[in-house]
Motif scaffolding. Structure first.
Motif, PDB file in Angstrom:
ATOM      1  N   GLN A 149      34.830  30.215  49.791  1.00 48.56           N
ATOM      2  CA  GLN A 149      34.009  31.420  49.704  1.00 48.56           C
ATOM      3  C   GLN A 149      33.178  31.632  50.963  1.00 48.56           C
ATOM      4  N   ALA A 150      32.609  30.548  51.470  1.00 48.33           N
ATOM      5  CA  ALA A 150      31.826  30.656  52.710  1.00 48.33           C
ATOM      6  C   ALA A 150      32.686  31.161  53.853  1.00 48.33           C
ATOM      7  N   TRP A 151      33.914  30.642  53.941  1.00 45.99           N
ATOM      8  CA  TRP A 151      34.831  31.078  54.989  1.00 45.99           C
ATOM      9  C   TRP A 151      35.157  32.555  54.860  1.00 45.99           C
ATOM     10  N   ARG A 152      35.426  33.031  53.647  1.00 50.74           N
ATOM     11  CA  ARG A 152      35.737  34.437  53.442  1.00 50.74           C
ATOM     12  C   ARG A 152      34.543  35.330  53.751  1.00 50.74           C
ATOM     13  N   LEU A 153      33.352  34.893  53.363  1.00 51.08           N
ATOM     14  CA  LEU A 153      32.153  35.689  53.635  1.00 51.08           C
ATOM     15  C   LEU A 153      31.873  35.780  55.127  1.00 51.08           C
ATOM     16  N   MET A 154      32.108  34.674  55.845  1.00 53.57           N
ATOM     17  CA  MET A 154      31.872  34.681  57.288  1.00 53.57           C
ATOM     18  C   MET A 154      32.858  35.574  58.032  1.00 53.57           C
ATOM     19  N   THR A 155      34.011  35.839  57.416  1.00 58.35           N
ATOM     20  CA  THR A 155      34.998  36.719  58.056  1.00 58.35           C
ATOM     21  C   THR A 155      34.800  38.176  57.656  1.00 58.35           C
ATOM     22  N   GLY A 156      33.711  38.468  56.929  1.00 58.49           N
ATOM     23  CA  GLY A 156      33.323  39.843  56.702  1.00 58.49           C
ATOM     24  C   GLY A 156      33.888  40.519  55.473  1.00 58.49           C
ATOM     25  N   ASN A 157      34.184  39.780  54.426  1.00 53.80           N
ATOM     26  CA  ASN A 157      34.684  40.383  53.197  1.00 53.80           C
ATOM     27  C   ASN A 157      33.516  41.017  52.440  1.00 53.80           C
ATOM     28  N   ARG A 158      33.358  42.318  52.587  1.00 56.12           N
ATOM     29  CA  ARG A 158      32.197  42.996  52.018  1.00 56.12           C
ATOM     30  C   ARG A 158      32.259  43.082  50.498  1.00 56.12           C
ATOM     31  N   SER A 305      44.799  29.419  57.823  1.00 58.46           N
ATOM     32  CA  SER A 305      43.687  30.330  57.568  1.00 58.46           C
ATOM     33  C   SER A 305      43.930  31.199  56.348  1.00 58.46           C
ATOM     34  N   ASP A 306      45.195  31.440  56.011  1.00 57.05           N
ATOM     35  CA  ASP A 306      45.522  32.265  54.857  1.00 57.05           C
ATOM     36  C   ASP A 306      45.951  31.438  53.665  1.00 57.05           C
ATOM     37  N   ARG A 307      46.419  30.210  53.886  1.00 57.54           N
ATOM     38  CA  ARG A 307      46.906  29.365  52.805  1.00 57.54           C
ATOM     39  C   ARG A 307      45.990  28.162  52.675  1.00 57.54           C
ATOM     40  N   GLN A 308      44.752  28.416  52.277  1.00 59.67           N
ATOM     41  CA  GLN A 308      43.768  27.350  52.202  1.00 59.67           C
ATOM     42  C   GLN A 308      44.204  26.320  51.155  1.00 59.67           C
ATOM     43  N   LEU A 309      43.956  25.044  51.452  1.00 59.43           N
ATOM     44  CA  LEU A 309      44.223  24.016  50.466  1.00 59.43           C
ATOM     45  C   LEU A 309      43.207  24.126  49.340  1.00 59.43           C
ATOM     46  N   GLY A 310      43.656  23.818  48.151  1.00 58.27           N
ATOM     47  CA  GLY A 310      42.784  23.860  46.990  1.00 58.27           C
ATOM     48  C   GLY A 310      43.114  25.047  46.116  1.00 58.27           C
ATOM     49  N   HIS A 311      43.259  24.797  44.802  1.00 55.55           N
ATOM     50  CA  HIS A 311      43.750  25.835  43.906  1.00 55.55           C
ATOM     51  C   HIS A 311      42.809  27.027  43.817  1.00 55.55           C
ATOM     52  N   VAL A 312      41.493  26.822  43.763  1.00 49.90           N
ATOM     53  CA  VAL A 312      40.590  27.950  43.608  1.00 49.90           C
ATOM     54  C   VAL A 312      40.449  28.709  44.918  1.00 49.90           C
ATOM     55  N   ARG A 313      40.404  27.989  46.050  1.00 53.39           N
ATOM     56  CA  ARG A 313      40.234  28.650  47.333  1.00 53.39           C
ATOM     57  C   ARG A 313      41.410  29.581  47.615  1.00 53.39           C
ATOM     58  N   ARG A 314      42.605  29.147  47.293  1.00 51.76           N
ATOM     59  CA  ARG A 314      43.763  29.999  47.513  1.00 51.76           C
ATOM     60  C   ARG A 314      43.676  31.239  46.626  1.00 51.76           C
ATOM     61  N   ALA A 315      43.139  31.074  45.442  1.00 58.23           N
ATOM     62  CA  ALA A 315      43.079  32.197  44.513  1.00 58.23           C
ATOM     63  C   ALA A 315      42.134  33.274  45.013  1.00 58.23           C
ATOM     64  N   VAL A 316      40.947  32.881  45.423  1.00 59.72           N
ATOM     65  CA  VAL A 316      39.947  33.875  45.766  1.00 59.72           C
ATOM     66  C   VAL A 316      40.168  34.478  47.124  1.00 59.72           C
ATOM     67  N   ALA A 317      41.105  33.980  47.899  1.00 66.66           N
ATOM     68  CA  ALA A 317      41.390  34.554  49.204  1.00 66.66           C
ATOM     69  C   ALA A 317      41.856  36.003  49.107  1.00 66.66           C
ATOM     70  N   THR A 318      42.365  36.415  47.948  1.00 65.78           N
ATOM     71  CA  THR A 318      42.866  37.766  47.803  1.00 65.78           C
ATOM     72  C   THR A 318      41.799  38.731  47.297  1.00 65.78           C
ATOM     73  N   VAL A 319      40.657  38.234  46.842  1.00 64.72           N
ATOM     74  CA  VAL A 319      39.631  39.111  46.317  1.00 64.72           C
ATOM     75  C   VAL A 319      39.096  40.015  47.406  1.00 64.72           C
ATOM     76  N   GLY A 320      39.028  41.276  47.106  1.00 67.17           N
ATOM     77  CA  GLY A 320      38.455  42.235  48.051  1.00 67.17           C
ATOM     78  C   GLY A 320      39.439  42.795  49.022  1.00 67.17           C
ATOM     79  N   GLU A 321      40.706  42.433  48.936  1.00 66.07           N
ATOM     80  CA  GLU A 321      41.686  42.969  49.868  1.00 66.07           C
ATOM     81  C   GLU A 321      42.559  44.022  49.203  1.00 66.07           C
TER      82      GLU A 321
END
Length: 321
Positions: A149-158, A305-321
């Motif tokens: 989540q921190a990584w996604r927020l730092m990349t500007g996911n509003r 950067s797009d295929r983060q390790l960890g089941h939850v991190r991979r899931a939330v990578a698509t939120v907001g896109e």
């Protein structure tokens, strides 16, 4: 959902779950720890089961009412909107267990496994045992989730920023109740309520899915679990949930009894005789191989950067896109 009325058993369950949590937190200092700890774990895990139920459009025909029921972050760390999104992605049945497309998969691709240092590969093998999943799984899940989540927020996911702002607003009354009204320390709440509750919930998800060539063979059944079945709202009969995700929790056992022969034949006989059977098989042995069998060993080159390790991190990578 037109024509579907209010599911009153789930409304009653909602009152019981939140009422039980309020009572346990308020009277925590009067309850011996040996009793408080299992009761707190039960109600926190029950709350997660309730959230899972409302994610599937229960117990009313009104989305805003259901979201209000499921929104409250008793566990503090997981925003309801992200859980709802990721779990619905999980229900793409043709992609179940896939480490790229299933947000709840614990498998890795060969490329992901190669990027891990040896000690972390060993750690992943440990959390693929039931004991490791219960003891270390919550720590792994929460840290990996928050890092992602921190990584996604730092990349500007509003949009994600808005989700977290709403989540933070929901945390405020929870912490006010726990810390101020109930006079409980944050560490006590985390160690007695949050962590054990998540650990108990992970017992359900541990053996729910297993990689198999046939999609229908990837979802398990745990029979003869009257106590934990109630805690998990009968998602121990998990093949029913994937077969009929709109079926309310209290209708699952009867549906399973009526269709058992078809369901067991359909899932290839992936049936456990209660959670003691699961523990006997996997308490200290891995549930399955670490690398997903659908990926040949020579597969490499996934973008980390797009295929983060960890089941939850991979899931939330698509939120907001």
């Amino acid at each position: 959902m037109a024509g579907r009325g209010i599911e009153w058993p789930t409304m009653g369950l909602t009152a019981l779950v939140y009422g039980g949590w309020l009572a346990l937190t308020y009277f925590h200092s009067d309850i011996p720890l040996v009793l408080l700890l299992p009761a707190a774990a039960w109600f926190m895990a029950w709350h997660m089961s309730l959230q899972h139920e409302v994610i599937h459009d229960h117990p009313t025909p009104f989305r805003w009412v259901n979201d209000f029921i499921g929104f409250w972050p008793l566990g503090l760390w997981l925003p309801y909107a992200i859980y709802r999104h990721s779990h619905r992605c999980h229900h793409q049945n043709d992609r179940l267990t896939d480490p790229i497309d299933d947000p709840e998969s614990y498998y890795l691709t060969p490329a992901q496994a190669k990027r891990l240092r040896h000690r972390f590969v060993h750690f992943y093998r440990v959390i693929d045992t039931l004991a490791g999943r219960v003891v270390l799984g919550p720590l792994h899940g929460i840290l990996v989730f928050l890092a992602g989540q921190a990584w996604r927020l730092m990349t500007g996911n509003r949009k994600l920023l808005g989700i977290w702002a709403l989540h933070a607003a929901g945390i405020v009354p929870i912490l006010f109740w726990v810390l101020v009204v109930c006079d409980m320390s944050l560490w006590s709440y985390l160690l007695v309520f949050v962590y054990p509750g998540f650990a108990l919930a992970l017992v359900r998800s541990f053996a729910e899915h297993r990689a198999a060539p046939a999609t229908a063979h990837r979802t398990a059944i745990v029979e003869n679990a009257p106590v934990l079945g109630l805690l998990f709202l009968y998602n121990n009969l998990h093949v029913v949930h994937h077969d009929k995700p709109g079926l309310p929790w209290y209708a699952i056992p009867a549906y399973y009894r009526r269709h058992r022969e078809r369901l067991v034949a359909g899932n290839g006989g992936l049936v456990y005789d209660g959670y003691l059977d699961v523990a006997d098989r996997f308490l200290f042995r891995p549930h399955d191989r670490l690398v997903h069998p659908a990926y040949p060993e020579e597969v490499t080159g996934y973008d980390s950067s797009d295929r983060q390790l960890g089941h939850v991190r991979r899931a939330v990578a698509t939120v907001g896109e």
